[in-house]
Design a protein around this motif. Structure first.
Motif, PDB file in Angstrom:
ATOM      1  N   PHE A  37       0.826  -1.204   0.000  1.00 16.06           N
ATOM      2  CA  PHE A  37       0.000   0.000   0.000  1.00 16.06           C
ATOM      3  C   PHE A  37       0.861   1.255   0.000  1.00 16.06           C
ATOM      4  CE2 PHE A  37      -0.770   3.007   3.540  1.00 16.06           C
ATOM      5  CZ  PHE A  37      -1.548   3.939   2.857  1.00 16.06           C
ATOM      6  N   TYR A  38       1.874   1.281   0.868  1.00 13.65           N
ATOM      7  CA  TYR A  38       2.659   2.514   1.009  1.00 13.65           C
ATOM      8  C   TYR A  38       3.511   2.796  -0.222  1.00 13.65           C
ATOM      9  CZ  TYR A  38       4.940   6.321   3.445  1.00 13.65           C
ATOM     10  OH  TYR A  38       5.371   7.570   3.803  1.00 13.65           O
ATOM     11  N   LEU A  39       3.989   1.762  -0.874  1.00 13.59           N
ATOM     12  CA  LEU A  39       4.856   1.954  -2.035  1.00 13.59           C
ATOM     13  C   LEU A  39       4.064   2.218  -3.314  1.00 13.59           C
ATOM     14  CD1 LEU A  39       7.558  -0.805  -1.459  1.00 13.59           C
ATOM     15  CD2 LEU A  39       7.705   1.639  -0.930  1.00 13.59           C
ATOM     16  N   GLU A  40       2.858   1.664  -3.412  1.00 13.61           N
ATOM     17  CA  GLU A  40       2.141   1.728  -4.681  1.00 13.61           C
ATOM     18  C   GLU A  40       0.792   2.443  -4.621  1.00 13.61           C
ATOM     19  OE1 GLU A  40       1.724  -2.245  -6.097  1.00 13.61           O
ATOM     20  OE2 GLU A  40       3.851  -2.755  -5.816  1.00 13.61           O
ATOM     21  N   GLY A  41       0.202   2.603  -3.449  1.00 18.07           N
ATOM     22  CA  GLY A  41      -1.154   3.136  -3.363  1.00 18.07           C
ATOM     23  C   GLY A  41      -1.234   4.520  -2.754  1.00 18.07           C
ATOM     24  N   ARG A  42      -2.466   5.020  -2.694  1.00 13.19           N
ATOM     25  CA  ARG A  42      -2.736   6.313  -2.057  1.00 13.19           C
ATOM     26  C   ARG A  42      -3.651   6.156  -0.838  1.00 13.19           C
ATOM     27  NH1 ARG A  42      -2.424  11.224  -4.902  1.00 13.19           N
ATOM     28  NH2 ARG A  42      -3.234  12.096  -2.954  1.00 13.19           N
ATOM     29  N   THR A  43      -4.631   5.257  -0.966  1.00 16.18           N
ATOM     30  CA  THR A  43      -5.583   5.024   0.127  1.00 16.18           C
ATOM     31  C   THR A  43      -5.550   3.558   0.505  1.00 16.18           C
ATOM     32  OG1 THR A  43      -7.028   6.777  -0.704  1.00 16.18           O
ATOM     33  CG2 THR A  43      -7.987   5.207   0.852  1.00 16.18           C
ATOM     34  N   GLY A  44      -5.442   3.282   1.804  1.00  7.41           N
ATOM     35  CA  GLY A  44      -5.395   1.907   2.289  1.00  7.41           C
ATOM     36  C   GLY A  44      -6.434   1.677   3.374  1.00  7.41           C
ATOM     37  N   LYS A 183      -0.498   9.945   1.413  1.00  2.00           N
ATOM     38  CA  LYS A 183      -1.178   8.649   1.541  1.00  2.00           C
ATOM     39  C   LYS A 183      -2.057   8.670   2.789  1.00  2.00           C
ATOM     40  CE  LYS A 183       2.841   6.550  -0.623  1.00  2.00           C
ATOM     41  NZ  LYS A 183       2.173   6.222  -1.902  1.00  2.00           N
ATOM     42  N   ARG A 184      -3.172   7.928   2.687  1.00  3.69           N
ATOM     43  CA  ARG A 184      -4.088   7.886   3.833  1.00  3.69           C
ATOM     44  C   ARG A 184      -4.446   6.437   4.131  1.00  3.69           C
ATOM     45  NH1 ARG A 184      -9.232  11.848   4.865  1.00  3.69           N
ATOM     46  NH2 ARG A 184      -9.734  11.352   2.703  1.00  3.69           N
ATOM     47  N   LEU A 185      -4.285   6.055   5.402  1.00  2.57           N
ATOM     48  CA  LEU A 185      -4.541   4.689   5.851  1.00  2.57           C
ATOM     49  C   LEU A 185      -5.659   4.680   6.892  1.00  2.57           C
ATOM     50  CD1 LEU A 185      -3.710   1.652   5.957  1.00  2.57           C
ATOM     51  CD2 LEU A 185      -2.088   2.295   7.772  1.00  2.57           C
ATOM     52  N   GLN A 203     -14.560   3.303  -2.859  1.00  5.10           N
ATOM     53  CA  GLN A 203     -13.773   4.306  -3.578  1.00  5.10           C
ATOM     54  C   GLN A 203     -13.048   3.654  -4.757  1.00  5.10           C
ATOM     55  OE1 GLN A 203     -11.231   6.498  -0.928  1.00  5.10           O
ATOM     56  NE2 GLN A 203     -12.913   7.195   0.358  1.00  5.10           N
ATOM     57  N   ARG A 204     -12.709   4.468  -5.725  1.00  6.29           N
ATOM     58  CA  ARG A 204     -12.189   3.961  -7.000  1.00  6.29           C
ATOM     59  C   ARG A 204     -10.873   3.204  -6.836  1.00  6.29           C
ATOM     60  NH1 ARG A 204      -9.297   6.589 -11.009  1.00  6.29           N
ATOM     61  NH2 ARG A 204      -9.416   8.510  -9.796  1.00  6.29           N
ATOM     62  N   LYS A 205      -9.933   3.753  -6.087  1.00 10.03           N
ATOM     63  CA  LYS A 205      -8.630   3.111  -5.932  1.00 10.03           C
ATOM     64  C   LYS A 205      -8.316   2.973  -4.442  1.00 10.03           C
ATOM     65  CE  LYS A 205      -6.620   4.693 -10.317  1.00 10.03           C
ATOM     66  NZ  LYS A 205      -5.498   5.428 -10.949  1.00 10.03           N
ATOM     67  N   VAL A 206      -8.534   1.786  -3.936  1.00 11.88           N
ATOM     68  CA  VAL A 206      -8.283   1.510  -2.515  1.00 11.88           C
ATOM     69  C   VAL A 206      -7.560   0.177  -2.394  1.00 11.88           C
ATOM     70  CG1 VAL A 206      -9.302   1.159  -0.240  1.00 11.88           C
ATOM     71  CG2 VAL A 206     -10.376   2.737  -1.835  1.00 11.88           C
ATOM     72  N   GLU A 207      -6.432   0.192  -1.683  1.00 13.24           N
ATOM     73  CA  GLU A 207      -5.759  -1.054  -1.316  1.00 13.24           C
ATOM     74  C   GLU A 207      -6.396  -1.512  -0.005  1.00 13.24           C
ATOM     75  OE1 GLU A 207      -3.340  -2.539  -3.021  1.00 13.24           O
ATOM     76  OE2 GLU A 207      -3.092  -0.980  -4.541  1.00 13.24           O
ATOM     77  N   LYS A 208      -6.948  -2.713   0.034  1.00 10.95           N
ATOM     78  CA  LYS A 208      -7.644  -3.137   1.249  1.00 10.95           C
ATOM     79  C   LYS A 208      -7.302  -4.571   1.639  1.00 10.95           C
ATOM     80  CE  LYS A 208     -11.969  -3.938  -1.349  1.00 10.95           C
ATOM     81  NZ  LYS A 208     -11.674  -3.186  -2.559  1.00 10.95           N
ATOM     82  N   LEU A 209      -7.249  -4.773   2.933  1.00 11.69           N
ATOM     83  CA  LEU A 209      -7.075  -6.101   3.505  1.00 11.69           C
ATOM     84  C   LEU A 209      -8.057  -6.214   4.660  1.00 11.69           C
ATOM     85  CD1 LEU A 209      -5.572  -8.809   3.658  1.00 11.69           C
ATOM     86  CD2 LEU A 209      -3.964  -7.732   5.261  1.00 11.69           C
ATOM     87  N   ILE A 210      -9.026  -7.117   4.521  1.00 15.00           N
ATOM     88  CA  ILE A 210     -10.072  -7.287   5.527  1.00 15.00           C
ATOM     89  C   ILE A 210     -10.058  -8.742   5.981  1.00 15.00           C
ATOM     90  CG2 ILE A 210     -12.541  -7.114   6.006  1.00 15.00           C
ATOM     91  CD1 ILE A 210     -12.654  -5.060   3.661  1.00 15.00           C
TER      92      ILE A 210
END
Length: 562
Positions: A37-44, A183-185, A203-210
């Motif tokens: 998430f931190y290297l490739e995304g914006r919202t996690g 970035k926002r987590l 949201q359109r681009k979200v890295e998520k782990l549930i």
């Protein structure tokens, strides 16, 4: 972004070794997710069950970010200032004791206290390497490369509609203080049916782990001794009830389990009002059956259990009027003529009554919806909530000749004409006789034959709503058209309608809350008499033997003289 000096997983494992932690497998997955998430995304979005060390992992993750990129400015927000300070203290502790950080003076603490502090490697002199604040505290003048929200959704911030409305407004400030590219987590568990985490998922681009405590689950209601059910997963854990009286169920003692190809057959050895079956737990070594039995007993409601351990978006408290218990249908009534008389059919059901209630908002201090509820009734006592409408605009619109040509009364006439309604009940609280007289004028103008009954409500509103709706709801007699229960979004997805939201949020202990749709529905339900149903007239009475003595038979001659 430059390449990290070390992977977060390796950094975390070094710290875990120092702490003497035994790292479970899912912690490895969390570490890999956070780095990606931190290297490739914006919202996690990271969601873990309560007690699964998400805050401890976040402390180490913050230290890793600072170790790799000392110029980073982190804004950490929790429910309160004191909650946010815990993460600040934990991050500082890792920086001060981690083997890699000890040999790197750049990440040593230069100045500052727990709320705001700076490391040696930061060029910033205003905002700090890390600022820790509660979600309701002001951060307007801050700037950050990395913003994190750790458990900002809690009972303290979602207890009522006003607080749930206030929370997103406070969070929106983060968008404006973020440095471009920030970035926002989000980390936490849901606490309400319209959880902010559900909105983040969409949201359109979200890295998520549930991750849920149990990946597979099945709830059985009103299980009976000898009853069989089929599961598509192997049941490892089972619980009955919730709160005091709940217990952990064991195979052979409370149920039997038999494997059938790719399914498992469960046979109950006792009756329970609620049973939950689960697959293997996420952290079996820590959360043993004894521990989970204790936590199950401590949870006051099933909603609390489901939200905090299974990541379901539900309020922690019970929902008194649960819209999920309403039976849904999706057809319109059809008027037919048979045997010389008109018959109104709703699908295959004959409708024998209709009730329409209008609850105008004019003149009321705490109401902004002029709500209308239309119900159909069949001969078995079922109630069909067919329309829940909000009338808009002024009550009456007239032309230059003083003739009624529009307004809420005109919209109500449209409904009356469409469904051939013969009587409407109008609540007169707040507006006196104005609304009924205006409606009568509109009906006359439209040449519609419909009676108008004026009703002044004097009973406590919450009691009125509860008495009218809860009985049919819990008895399986309350149906609703799909348009009453769900709305379709622009993306084609379905979401709760305003009616469903009011039902989920409604609390009989709160005197002032959004309840306009419920109030009009309650009035429509009680305006029709309860029917015992044709089915009861066909049943033969099961008479008990008469064991009481009588006085025998006596003949008496009566002579009445005038």
């Amino acid at each position: 972004m430059t390449k990290p000096k070390i992977s977060f997983l390796a950094f975390f494992l070094l710290w875990a070794e120092l702490q003497g932690w035994k790292v479970p497998g899912f912690h490895v997955h969390v570490c890999i997710f956070l780095e990606k998430f931190y290297l490739e995304g914006r919202t996690g979005l990271l969601m873990l069950p309560r007690g699964h060390s998400k805050s401890s992992i976040l402390d180490v993750f913050n230290a890793w970010v600072i170790y790799c990129w000392p110029h980073t400015q982190i804004l950490h927000q929790g429910t309160t200032d004191s909650d946010a300070y815990k993460c600040s203290k934990g991050t500082r502790d890792v920086l001060e004791r981690h083997p890699l950080c000890l040999s790197n003076p750049i990440v040593g603490i230069r100045q500052g206290e727990i709320e705001r502090w700076f490391v040696n490697g930061t060029p910033d002199v205003r905002y700090g390497t890390m600022l820790a604040k509660g979600i309701l505290s002001g951060v307007t003048g801050h700037r950050a490369h990395f913003i994190q929200n750790d458990d900002v959704e809690t009972p303290q911030t979602t207890a009522n509609p006003e607080q749930r409305e206030k929370l997103p407004k406070k969070l929106s400030e983060q968008t404006h203080i973020a440095i471009p590219g920030a970035k926002r987590l989000w980390i936490g568990t849901p606490h309400t049916h319209d959880s902010l985490y559900e909105k983040i998922k969409k949201q359109r681009k979200v890295e998520k782990l549930i991750l849920k405590m149990f990946e597979n689950e099945k709830r059985i209601e009103d299980s009976k001794t000898g009853q069989k059910v089929i599961l598509d997963f192997e049941p490892i854990h089972a619980f009955s009830g919730i709160g005091v009286g709940s217990k952990y169920l064991r195979e052979g003692e409370h149920y039997r389990c038999k494997k059938l190809n790719n399914a498992w057959e469960i046979t109950f050895l006792e009756s329970n009002y609620i049973v939950d079956f689960y697959s293997k737990g996420l952290w079996e070594e820590r959360f043993t059956p004894e521990e989970m039995e204790f936590r199950r007993e401590e949870c006051k409601t099933l909603n609390e259990w489901d939200s905090q351990y299974q990541m379901h978006a539900k309020p922690v408290g019970d929902v008194r009027l649960d819209p999920d218990k309403i039976l849904a249908y999706d057809c319109e009534p059809v008027l037919r003529r048979a045997n010389g008389q008109y018959v109104l059919m709703l699908g295959e059901i004959r409708i024998i009554g209709a009730s329409l209630k209008w609850d105008p908002s004019s003149g009321k201090l705490k109401s902004d919806i002029s709500s209308v509820a239309l119900f159909f009734h069949d001969e078995y006592g079922n109630k069909y909530w067919h329309r829940a409408s909000a009338l808009i605009g002024p009550d009456v619109e007239t032309n230059e000749h003083g003739e009624i040509v529009g307004g809420q009364v005109w919209q109500l006439c449209d409904l009356i004409e469409e469904f051939n309604i013969t009587k409407v009940v109008v609540e007169t609280n707040g507006i006196g006789g104005f609304a009924p007289s205006s409606l009568k004028g509109a009906l006359k103008k439209r040449k519609l034959q419909c009676g108008v009954e004026e009703q002044h409500a004097s009973q406590n509103k919450n009691k009125r709503i509860l008495e009218a709706i809860e009985g049919p709801l819990m008895s399986g007699l309350l149906w609703a058209h799909m348009s009453v229960l769900v709305n379709e979004t622009l993306s084609g997805e379905e979401e709760d309608s305003a009616v469903a939201k009011q039902m989920r949020e409604w609390n009989p202990a709160i005197s002032s809350q959004p309840d306009d749709y419920l109030d009009s529905a309650a009035g429509a339900i009680v305006s029709q008499p309860e029917r015992v149903g044709k089915i009861h007239r066909q049943n033969e009475v099961n008479e008990s033997p008469n064991w009481r003595t009588d006085g025998g038979v006596v003949e008496a001659a009566l002579d009445f003289e005038h």
